[in-house]
Design a protein around this motif. Structure first.
Motif, PDB file in Angstrom:
ATOM      1  N   ILE A  30       0.801  -1.198  -0.079  1.00  0.00           N
ATOM      2  CA  ILE A  30       0.154  -0.010  -0.039  1.00  0.00           C
ATOM      3  C   ILE A  30       0.930   1.137   0.061  1.00  0.00           C
ATOM      4  CG2 ILE A  30      -1.663   1.340   1.341  1.00  0.00           C
ATOM      5  CD1 ILE A  30      -2.791  -1.336   2.499  1.00  0.00           C
ATOM      6  N   PRO A  31       0.789   2.107  -0.922  1.00  0.00           N
ATOM      7  CA  PRO A  31       1.891   3.305  -0.979  1.00  0.00           C
ATOM      8  C   PRO A  31       1.236   4.356   0.014  1.00  0.00           C
ATOM      9  CG  PRO A  31       0.315   2.989  -2.994  1.00  0.00           C
ATOM     10  CD  PRO A  31       0.033   1.972  -2.339  1.00  0.00           C
ATOM     11  N   VAL A  32       2.108   4.992   0.461  1.00  0.00           N
ATOM     12  CA  VAL A  32       1.700   6.099   1.468  1.00  0.00           C
ATOM     13  C   VAL A  32       2.854   7.026   1.158  1.00  0.00           C
ATOM     14  CG1 VAL A  32       1.506   6.893   3.739  1.00  0.00           C
ATOM     15  CG2 VAL A  32       0.768   4.664   3.164  1.00  0.00           C
ATOM     16  N   GLY A  33       2.447   8.253   0.756  1.00  0.00           N
ATOM     17  CA  GLY A  33       3.310   9.232   0.777  1.00  0.00           C
ATOM     18  C   GLY A  33       4.147   8.959  -0.567  1.00  0.00           C
ATOM     19  N   ARG A  34       5.598   9.217  -0.408  1.00  0.00           N
ATOM     20  CA  ARG A  34       6.415   8.840  -1.560  1.00  0.00           C
ATOM     21  C   ARG A  34       6.960   7.467  -1.634  1.00  0.00           C
ATOM     22  NH1 ARG A  34      11.812   9.614   0.176  1.00  0.00           N
ATOM     23  NH2 ARG A  34      12.093  10.431   2.283  1.00  0.00           N
ATOM     24  N   TYR A  35       6.472   6.458  -0.703  1.00  0.00           N
ATOM     25  CA  TYR A  35       6.948   5.043  -0.797  1.00  0.00           C
ATOM     26  C   TYR A  35       5.800   4.238  -1.387  1.00  0.00           C
ATOM     27  CZ  TYR A  35      10.381   7.052   2.769  1.00  0.00           C
ATOM     28  OH  TYR A  35      11.339   7.612   3.097  1.00  0.00           O
ATOM     29  N   GLU A  36       6.265   3.269  -2.201  1.00  0.00           N
ATOM     30  CA  GLU A  36       5.241   2.283  -3.026  1.00  0.00           C
ATOM     31  C   GLU A  36       4.773   1.394  -1.846  1.00  0.00           C
ATOM     32  OE1 GLU A  36       7.231   0.366  -6.257  1.00  0.00           O
ATOM     33  OE2 GLU A  36       7.479   2.470  -7.318  1.00  0.00           O
ATOM     34  N   LYS A  37       5.517   0.911  -0.805  1.00  0.00           N
ATOM     35  CA  LYS A  37       4.878   0.243   0.210  1.00  0.00           C
ATOM     36  C   LYS A  37       5.132   0.749   1.600  1.00  0.00           C
ATOM     37  CE  LYS A  37       7.097  -4.016  -2.397  1.00  0.00           C
ATOM     38  NZ  LYS A  37       5.942  -4.680  -2.276  1.00  0.00           N
ATOM     39  N   SER A  38       4.363   0.125   2.480  1.00  0.00           N
ATOM     40  CA  SER A  38       4.366   0.675   3.705  1.00  0.00           C
ATOM     41  C   SER A  38       4.742  -0.123   4.870  1.00  0.00           C
ATOM     42  CB  SER A  38       2.981   1.254   4.184  1.00  0.00           C
ATOM     43  OG  SER A  38       2.007   0.331   3.825  1.00  0.00           O
ATOM     44  N   ARG A  39       5.499   0.018   5.999  1.00  0.00           N
ATOM     45  CA  ARG A  39       6.063  -0.932   6.838  1.00  0.00           C
ATOM     46  C   ARG A  39       5.478  -0.386   8.267  1.00  0.00           C
ATOM     47  NH1 ARG A  39      12.507  -1.844   5.348  1.00  0.00           N
ATOM     48  NH2 ARG A  39      12.071  -2.974   3.430  1.00  0.00           N
ATOM     49  N   TYR A  40       5.206  -1.630   9.083  1.00  0.00           N
ATOM     50  CA  TYR A  40       4.751  -1.379  10.417  1.00  0.00           C
ATOM     51  C   TYR A  40       5.170  -2.488  11.564  1.00  0.00           C
ATOM     52  CZ  TYR A  40       1.592   1.379   7.540  1.00  0.00           C
ATOM     53  OH  TYR A  40       1.209   2.188   6.661  1.00  0.00           O
ATOM     54  N   SER A  41       5.463  -2.080  12.580  1.00  0.00           N
ATOM     55  CA  SER A  41       5.963  -2.826  13.651  1.00  0.00           C
ATOM     56  C   SER A  41       4.594  -3.190  14.581  1.00  0.00           C
ATOM     57  CB  SER A  41       7.101  -2.313  14.247  1.00  0.00           C
ATOM     58  OG  SER A  41       8.147  -2.317  13.297  1.00  0.00           O
ATOM     59  N   LEU A  42       4.586  -4.275  15.401  1.00  0.00           N
ATOM     60  CA  LEU A  42       3.890  -4.522  16.507  1.00  0.00           C
ATOM     61  C   LEU A  42       4.796  -4.392  17.876  1.00  0.00           C
ATOM     62  CD1 LEU A  42       1.321  -5.504  17.987  1.00  0.00           C
ATOM     63  CD2 LEU A  42       2.053  -7.810  17.845  1.00  0.00           C
ATOM     64  N   VAL A  43       4.536  -3.659  18.672  1.00  0.00           N
ATOM     65  CA  VAL A  43       5.781  -3.490  19.973  1.00  0.00           C
ATOM     66  C   VAL A  43       5.026  -3.471  21.142  1.00  0.00           C
ATOM     67  CG1 VAL A  43       7.137  -1.400  20.596  1.00  0.00           C
ATOM     68  CG2 VAL A  43       6.713  -1.535  18.109  1.00  0.00           C
ATOM     69  N   GLU A  44       5.874  -3.977  22.074  1.00  0.00           N
ATOM     70  CA  GLU A  44       5.550  -4.100  23.436  1.00  0.00           C
ATOM     71  C   GLU A  44       6.198  -3.093  24.278  1.00  0.00           C
ATOM     72  OE1 GLU A  44       5.170  -8.028  25.960  1.00  0.00           O
ATOM     73  OE2 GLU A  44       7.160  -6.922  26.410  1.00  0.00           O
ATOM     74  N   VAL A  45       5.680  -2.251  25.105  1.00  0.00           N
ATOM     75  CA  VAL A  45       6.056  -1.134  25.712  1.00  0.00           C
ATOM     76  C   VAL A  45       5.932  -1.240  27.291  1.00  0.00           C
ATOM     77  CG1 VAL A  45       6.304   1.557  26.073  1.00  0.00           C
ATOM     78  CG2 VAL A  45       5.838   0.348  23.781  1.00  0.00           C
ATOM     79  N   LYS A  46       6.825  -0.954  28.176  1.00  0.00           N
ATOM     80  CA  LYS A  46       6.649  -1.036  29.274  1.00  0.00           C
ATOM     81  C   LYS A  46       7.038   0.185  30.116  1.00  0.00           C
ATOM     82  CE  LYS A  46       7.574  -5.756  30.233  1.00  0.00           C
ATOM     83  NZ  LYS A  46       6.369  -6.235  30.635  1.00  0.00           N
ATOM     84  N   PRO A  47       6.395   1.257  30.419  1.00  0.00           N
ATOM     85  CA  PRO A  47       6.729   2.499  30.651  1.00  0.00           C
ATOM     86  C   PRO A  47       7.150   2.569  32.153  1.00  0.00           C
ATOM     87  CG  PRO A  47       4.263   2.461  30.589  1.00  0.00           C
ATOM     88  CD  PRO A  47       4.918   1.324  30.176  1.00  0.00           C
ATOM     89  N   LYS A  48       8.297   3.422  32.428  1.00  0.00           N
ATOM     90  CA  LYS A  48       8.793   3.063  33.790  1.00  0.00           C
ATOM     91  C   LYS A  48       8.299   4.556  34.724  1.00  0.00           C
ATOM     92  CE  LYS A  48      10.979  -0.218  32.717  1.00  0.00           C
ATOM     93  NZ  LYS A  48      10.420  -1.601  33.060  1.00  0.00           N
ATOM     94  N   THR A  49       7.807   5.243  33.965  1.00  0.00           N
ATOM     95  CA  THR A  49       7.247   6.667  34.580  1.00  0.00           C
ATOM     96  C   THR A  49       5.881   6.880  34.077  1.00  0.00           C
ATOM     97  OG1 THR A  49       8.212   7.823  32.874  1.00  0.00           O
ATOM     98  CG2 THR A  49       9.256   7.770  34.936  1.00  0.00           C
ATOM     99  N   GLY A  50       4.958   7.814  34.340  1.00  0.00           N
ATOM    100  CA  GLY A  50       3.580   7.794  34.123  1.00  0.00           C
ATOM    101  C   GLY A  50       3.376   9.249  33.541  1.00  0.00           C
ATOM    102  N   ARG A  51       4.105   9.808  32.794  1.00  0.00           N
ATOM    103  CA  ARG A  51       3.587  11.033  32.103  1.00  0.00           C
ATOM    104  C   ARG A  51       2.591  11.125  31.084  1.00  0.00           C
ATOM    105  NH1 ARG A  51       6.041  12.562  36.459  1.00  0.00           N
ATOM    106  NH2 ARG A  51       8.309  12.238  36.291  1.00  0.00           N
ATOM    107  N   LYS A  52       1.870  12.339  31.036  1.00  0.00           N
ATOM    108  CA  LYS A  52       0.784  12.252  30.230  1.00  0.00           C
ATOM    109  C   LYS A  52       0.912  11.926  28.699  1.00  0.00           C
ATOM    110  CE  LYS A  52      -3.375  15.257  28.866  1.00  0.00           C
ATOM    111  NZ  LYS A  52      -3.928  16.667  29.114  1.00  0.00           N
ATOM    112  N   HIS A  53       0.388  11.083  28.026  1.00  0.00           N
ATOM    113  CA  HIS A  53       0.650  10.784  26.682  1.00  0.00           C
ATOM    114  C   HIS A  53       2.087  10.018  26.483  1.00  0.00           C
ATOM    115  CE1 HIS A  53      -2.925  13.487  25.124  1.00  0.00           C
ATOM    116  NE2 HIS A  53      -3.224  12.286  25.899  1.00  0.00           N
TER     117      HIS A  53
END
Length: 250
Positions: free
Chosen positions: A142-165
């Motif tokens: 799927i082209p997005v912007g100037r790229y013919e293909k689009s790439r994505y990652s599934l990520v696991e995140v562990k926040p060590k602090t609790g700031r807004k957003h």
């Protein structure tokens, strides 16, 4: 009876799986009478008031805790303040992230234009740390912007602090914004997902929370499955088995 997705409940604490788009509390930004978890819990408790332990943004789904009394809420608040609670989030981001890394990037407090109009705008940035690891990737024709293909990652995140957003801002900081994030994300990729996958939510889920129960001293390990839309989307990317779904629980 309102439709609460209860993950755990005892005499002191209730853990819910909050859907994306549902407010935690009534808000001035939403019309009067807009559904919210606090009001739904009050009805569930037959008029009793739930006590806030922590919060989730409206577009974020997943595990959220409430106390059934003031004392347990205060004890849980202390656990959070002393960083004795481990929170894990799942998110889908633009691009291929590194396999794992620690984001140590201080964040200035995000102020609301109305609710925080009298707050100081000159506060120093606060410590903010997030640890993440990449679980999987996908490349779409799927082209997005100037790229013919689009790439994505599934990520696991562990926040060590609790700031807004914090997670949303940290992923933007490393140039891998979360898909569906209209405030800190990439509008071109958000539009692509709306058009190609009917995306209507932020792809950030509070997937797990671990802590020692202040009353029973039991180690609590509470997980929330992703919603049906997210499960079906991730299966299209061959990511099933890397996260908790409703089918996993059967």
């Amino acid at each position: 009876m309102n439709n609460l997705n209860i993950l755990f409940e005892d005499d002191d604490i209730i853990a819910l799986n909050k859907p994306s788009g549902l407010l935690v509390h009534p808000s001035w930004i939403a019309p009067r009478g807009t559904p919210n978890l606090a009001s739904m819990l009050k009805e569930y408790f037959n008029g009793g008031s739930p006590y806030t332990i922590h919060r989730l943004d409206r577009p974020t789904s997943g595990v959220i805790l409430f106390g059934k009394n003031k004392e347990i809420a205060q004890k849980m608040n202390l656990l959070f303040a002393e960083r004795n609670v481990e929170k894990t989030y799942l998110c889908m981001v633009r691009g291929y992230t590194p396999e794992a890394d620690l984001i140590d990037y201080a964040l200035k407090e995000e102020l609301d234009k109305i609710a925080d109009k009298h707050a100081s705008k000159d506060k120093e940035a606060q410590e903010a740390v997030s640890e993440y690891r990449r679980l999987a990737t996908v490349e779409l024709d799927i082209p997005v912007g100037r790229y013919e293909k689009s790439r994505y990652s599934l990520v696991e995140v562990k926040p060590k602090t609790g700031r807004k957003h914090q997670i949303r801002r940290h992923m933007k900081h490393i140039f891998h914004p979360i898909i569906g994030d209209t405030n800190h994300g990439d509008n071109k990729h958000n539009k692509s997902f709306r058009e190609n996958f009917d995306l209507q939510r932020l792809m950030l889920m509070a997937s797990n929370i671990k802590f020692e129960h202040p009353v029973t001293q039991q180690m609590m390990d509470i997980s929330a499955p992703v919603d049906q839309y997210t499960d079906q989307l991730f299966k299209k990317f061959a990511w099933d088995g890397l996260y908790l779904s409703e089918q996993t629980l059967i």
